[in-house]
Design a protein around this motif. Structure first.
Motif, PDB file in Angstrom:
ATOM      1  N   CYS A   1      -7.118  -4.016   6.703  1.00  0.00           N
ATOM      2  CA  CYS A   1      -6.249  -4.907   7.324  1.00  0.00           C
ATOM      3  C   CYS A   1      -5.630  -5.837   6.506  1.00  0.00           C
ATOM      4  N   ARG A   2      -4.354  -5.741   6.307  1.00  0.00           N
ATOM      5  CA  ARG A   2      -3.726  -6.897   5.578  1.00  0.00           C
ATOM      6  C   ARG A   2      -3.668  -8.263   6.257  1.00  0.00           C
ATOM      7  N   HIS A   3      -3.681  -8.157   7.499  1.00  0.00           N
ATOM      8  CA  HIS A   3      -3.583  -9.752   8.068  1.00  0.00           C
ATOM      9  C   HIS A   3      -4.943 -10.261   8.036  1.00  0.00           C
TER      10      HIS A   3
ATOM     11  N   ASP B   1      -7.227  -9.503   5.632  1.00  0.00           N
ATOM     12  CA  ASP B   1      -7.516  -9.220   4.382  1.00  0.00           C
ATOM     13  C   ASP B   1      -9.119  -9.057   4.253  1.00  0.00           C
TER      14      ASP B   1
ATOM     15  N   ASP C   1      -5.949   2.027   1.864  1.00  0.00           N
ATOM     16  CA  ASP C   1      -5.578   1.409   0.890  1.00  0.00           C
ATOM     17  C   ASP C   1      -6.056   2.104  -0.362  1.00  0.00           C
TER      18      ASP C   1
ATOM     19  N   MET D   1       0.988  -1.149   0.043  1.00  0.00           N
ATOM     20  CA  MET D   1       0.008  -0.135  -0.080  1.00  0.00           C
ATOM     21  C   MET D   1       0.824   1.233   0.151  1.00  0.00           C
TER      22      MET D   1
ATOM     23  N   TYR E   1      -5.475  -0.749  10.852  1.00  0.00           N
ATOM     24  CA  TYR E   1      -6.002  -0.702   9.438  1.00  0.00           C
ATOM     25  C   TYR E   1      -5.388   0.383   8.581  1.00  0.00           C
TER      26      TYR E   1
END
Length: 117
Positions: free
Chosen positions: A89-91, A93, A81, A1, A78
């Motif tokens: 949140c990438r963790h 998804d 994006d 990101m 968060y």
């Protein structure tokens, strides 16, 4: 990101927090539930759902993030994006709005769609 500039972060995070506050206050008015409470002060939003627990959502300017503490899924961070145009949140998804919609819907036993990006 891609990283947001300080100005972009403040704009996006303020818009998100204002939208969350307004939505949850309106939802509380609709529910007419004495065990439901929303408070926003100094960049921290607290959503109390009685026996289900308390959500705390706050801006984290040094990290350019929004942090969530959920009584169901715990703490998470968060990032904005820019491609998806949402706090994500990438963790997990998943977006902040998606997580809040799902968890608050389950807690209140009613369909909730949290409009945040």
């Amino acid at each position: 990101m891609a990283s947001l500039s300080d100005s972009e972060y403040h704009d996006r995070s303020s818009q998100a927090m204002d939208a969350l506050t307004e939505y949850f206050e309106d939802l509380g008015d609709e529910l007419e539930n004495d065990n439901y409470d929303v408070e926003y002060s100094s960049g921290v939003l607290t959503l109390k759902l009685a026996t289900h627990g308390t959500y705390v959502i706050n801006k984290q300017p040094p990290n350019k993030q929004i942090w969530l503490s959920s009584p169901f899924s715990g703490p998470e961070r968060y990032d904005y994006d820019q491609e998806k145009k949402t706090w994500f949140c990438r963790h997990k998804d998943e977006s902040l709005g998606t997580l809040l919609s799902r968890e608050v819907s389950e807690a209140l036993e009613t369909d909730v769609v949290v409009p945040i990006n």
